[in-house]
Design a protein around this motif. Structure first.
Motif, short mmCIF file in Angstrom:
data_model
loop_
_atom_site.label_atom_id
_atom_site.label_comp_id
_atom_site.label_asym_id
_atom_site.label_seq_id
_atom_site.Cartn_x
_atom_site.Cartn_y
_atom_site.Cartn_z
N GLY A 226 16.87 33.22 -45.27
CA GLY A 226 15.49 33.60 -45.57
C GLY A 226 14.51 33.29 -44.46
N VAL A 227 14.95 32.61 -43.42
CA VAL A 227 14.05 32.26 -42.30
C VAL A 227 14.45 33.09 -41.09
CG1 VAL A 227 13.16 30.40 -40.87
CG2 VAL A 227 13.90 29.91 -43.20
N SER A 228 13.50 33.78 -40.50
CA SER A 228 13.80 34.65 -39.37
C SER A 228 14.20 33.86 -38.14
CB SER A 228 12.60 35.54 -39.03
OG SER A 228 11.59 34.78 -38.41
N ILE A 229 14.98 34.49 -37.28
CA ILE A 229 15.42 33.83 -36.05
C ILE A 229 14.23 33.51 -35.16
CG2 ILE A 229 16.67 34.25 -33.88
CD1 ILE A 229 18.86 35.58 -35.52
N LYS A 230 13.24 34.39 -35.12
CA LYS A 230 12.04 34.14 -34.31
C LYS A 230 11.29 32.90 -34.82
CE LYS A 230 9.81 37.59 -32.71
NZ LYS A 230 8.98 38.81 -32.51
N THR A 231 11.19 32.76 -36.14
CA THR A 231 10.53 31.59 -36.72
C THR A 231 11.31 30.31 -36.40
OG1 THR A 231 9.56 32.88 -38.51
CG2 THR A 231 9.79 30.51 -38.88
N ILE A 232 12.62 30.38 -36.50
CA ILE A 232 13.45 29.22 -36.19
C ILE A 232 13.27 28.79 -34.75
CG2 ILE A 232 15.84 28.43 -35.94
CD1 ILE A 232 16.52 30.20 -38.37
N ALA A 233 13.22 29.77 -33.84
CA ALA A 233 13.02 29.45 -32.43
C ALA A 233 11.71 28.71 -32.21
CB ALA A 233 13.06 30.73 -31.60
N MET A 234 10.65 29.11 -32.91
CA MET A 234 9.36 28.44 -32.78
C MET A 234 9.39 27.04 -33.37
SD MET A 234 7.41 30.47 -31.08
CE MET A 234 5.83 29.65 -31.38
N ARG A 235 9.99 26.92 -34.56
CA ARG A 235 9.98 25.62 -35.26
C ARG A 235 10.86 24.57 -34.59
NH1 ARG A 235 10.40 27.39 -41.68
NH2 ARG A 235 8.37 28.46 -41.80
N THR A 236 11.83 25.00 -33.79
CA THR A 236 12.73 24.04 -33.16
C THR A 236 12.40 23.81 -31.69
OG1 THR A 236 14.31 25.86 -32.79
CG2 THR A 236 14.67 24.44 -34.72
N GLY A 237 11.27 24.37 -31.24
CA GLY A 237 10.79 24.04 -29.91
C GLY A 237 11.29 24.93 -28.79
N PHE A 238 12.05 25.99 -29.11
CA PHE A 238 12.52 26.89 -28.06
C PHE A 238 11.39 27.78 -27.55
CE2 PHE A 238 16.67 26.02 -30.07
CZ PHE A 238 17.37 25.63 -28.94
N GLY A 239 10.42 28.05 -28.41
CA GLY A 239 9.31 28.90 -28.01
C GLY A 239 9.52 30.36 -28.31
N ASN A 240 10.72 30.88 -28.02
CA ASN A 240 11.02 32.27 -28.33
C ASN A 240 12.51 32.43 -28.58
OD1 ASN A 240 12.37 33.08 -25.70
ND2 ASN A 240 10.34 32.43 -24.94
N ASP A 241 12.88 33.54 -29.23
CA ASP A 241 14.27 33.71 -29.63
C ASP A 241 15.20 33.95 -28.46
OD1 ASP A 241 13.03 36.10 -29.21
OD2 ASP A 241 13.90 37.13 -30.93
N GLU A 242 14.70 34.50 -27.34
CA GLU A 242 15.55 34.72 -26.17
C GLU A 242 15.98 33.39 -25.55
OE1 GLU A 242 17.82 36.16 -23.12
OE2 GLU A 242 17.20 37.10 -25.00
N ARG A 243 15.05 32.45 -25.48
CA ARG A 243 15.40 31.13 -24.95
C ARG A 243 16.40 30.43 -25.86
NH1 ARG A 243 10.22 28.47 -23.82
NH2 ARG A 243 10.24 29.87 -22.03
N MET A 244 16.24 30.60 -27.16
CA MET A 244 17.20 30.01 -28.09
C MET A 244 18.57 30.68 -27.93
SD MET A 244 16.89 29.36 -32.21
CE MET A 244 17.13 31.05 -32.79
N ARG A 245 18.58 31.99 -27.73
CA ARG A 245 19.85 32.69 -27.57
C ARG A 245 20.60 32.17 -26.35
NH1 ARG A 245 22.28 36.19 -24.72
NH2 ARG A 245 20.51 36.41 -23.31
N ARG A 246 19.89 31.95 -25.24
CA ARG A 246 20.55 31.44 -24.03
C ARG A 246 21.10 30.03 -24.25
NH1 ARG A 246 15.98 33.81 -21.32
NH2 ARG A 246 15.10 31.72 -21.00
#
Length: 337
Positions: free
Chosen positions: A290-310
């Motif tokens: 239920g939580v979007s990948i973009k939201t998760i990236a923000m909440r965990t400090g990655f800033g954006n989903d591309e940085r989290m993907r890397r």
């Protein structure tokens, strides 16, 4: 049901599972099921399976279920056959049994392939079969295997490894992955894929053991506890400034001194530790669809989903979406009646 044409040589391969008291039942029965199902799909006995032990007779597994085994020396393996050393709590005592180790060495000289499931790698190591080869076992036991097999190259991440005819696999269910790979080698990818579909497993899992382990908890544990309080704060403030300068200031140290001492204490750089903490937090959130990948990236400090993907690619060898596809748990709303 699909049909799979027999190879011209029509070889019947013997697979011997080496067992001992307190062997893990699933380490035996998981791969055993793969070979049995392969026979069914092929419509012939492509694999002849045997449960073996040093002396034969009943062997008690870790579950209390007894297996009826044949004496290893009497199994009669040849170059088309495979010996699989199974893992389990009893493997360490079994590895110290000189008669069993000698039996493994003699069997390995005769058969075409040698393999292990999970901690069965310790038996292969005791027999000298890992020397000069890459190998893997359960991630919790890799450092122990590396210590007692200094001439082997122990890689803690792969699900399974093949090196010069010796196959080793990671924890428990990875024995199924290994068995599927053996079937693919023998009979082709189509059969392995059909087996995987029938068993509801991957024919080859994405990523490695690290996606299932809790290595982060061990790797960010400082040797003396010096940075434990800092780690607790970092995990609760993943969106904060966690660069070296900020962490050094919080620790009352100069950035250069902090980076040096932190690396010595934890075995990794501060930046690496921060990335692992963020990946670990993101993993837990990805299990909620239920939580979007973009939201998760923000909440965990990655800033954006591309940085989290890397970061996921570096740490786990898998994308956030692939991790979610594998591990997400459907949330069902309950309505009070």
């Amino acid at each position: 049901m699909p049909t799979f044409p027999a190879k011209p040589e029509h070889i019947e391969r013997h697979i011997a599972f080496l067992t001992y008291d307190r062997v893990k039942l699933l380490d035996v029965t998981g791969p055993l099921q793969v070979f049995s199902d392969a026979n069914e799909l092929l419509g012939r006995d492509a694999y002849n399976t045997t449960l073996a032990s040093l002396y034969g007779g009943p062997v008690t597994t870790d579950t209390g279920v007894a297996l009826n085994t044949r004496r290893l020396a009497g199994v009669g393996l040849d170059t088309s056959d495979t010996l699989i050393a199974c893992g389990g709590d009893g493997v360490y005592a079994a590895s110290r049994d000189n008669r069993l180790v000698a039996g493994i060495q003699r069997a390995a000289e005769k058969c075409g392939r040698v393999a292990s499931t999970c901690t069965g790698a310790f038996l292969l190591g005791a027999a000298g079969l890992l020397d000069g080869r890459r190998a893997v076992t359960h991630w919790q036991r890799c450092s122990d295997l590396a210590r007692i097999c200094p001439r082997a190259d122990i890689d803690a991440d792969p699900i399974f490894i093949e090196d010069k005819g010796v196959w080793t696999s990671a924890g428990v269910t990875a024995g199924i992955d290994l068995a599927l790979a053996l079937v693919e080698t023998d009979h082709g990818r189509d059969l392995a894929l059909e087996l995987a579909r029938n068993m509801l497993v991957y024919v080859k899992r994405p990523g490695g053991q690290s996606q299932f382990s809790e290595a982060l908890k061990q790797q960010t544990q400082s040797a003396t506890g010096k940075f434990d309080a800092l780690h607790f704060w970092m995990k609760d403030n993943l969106t904060a400034d966690l660069r070296v300068d900020a962490l050094a200031h919080r620790s009352g140290m100069s950035p250069r001194n902090f980076a040096r001492i932190y690396t010595e204490e934890t075995g990794m750089t501060p930046a690496r530790a921060v990335e692992q903490m963020r990946v670990e937090a993101a993993r837990a959130m990805l299990e909620n669809p239920g939580v979007s990948i973009k939201t998760i990236a923000m909440r965990t400090g990655f800033g954006n989903d591309e940085r989290m993907r890397r970061s996921f690619a570096r740490q786990l060898g898998i994308t956030p979406q692939a991790y979610r596809d594998r591990f997400a748990v459907e949330v069902v709303d309950s309505v009070a009646g």
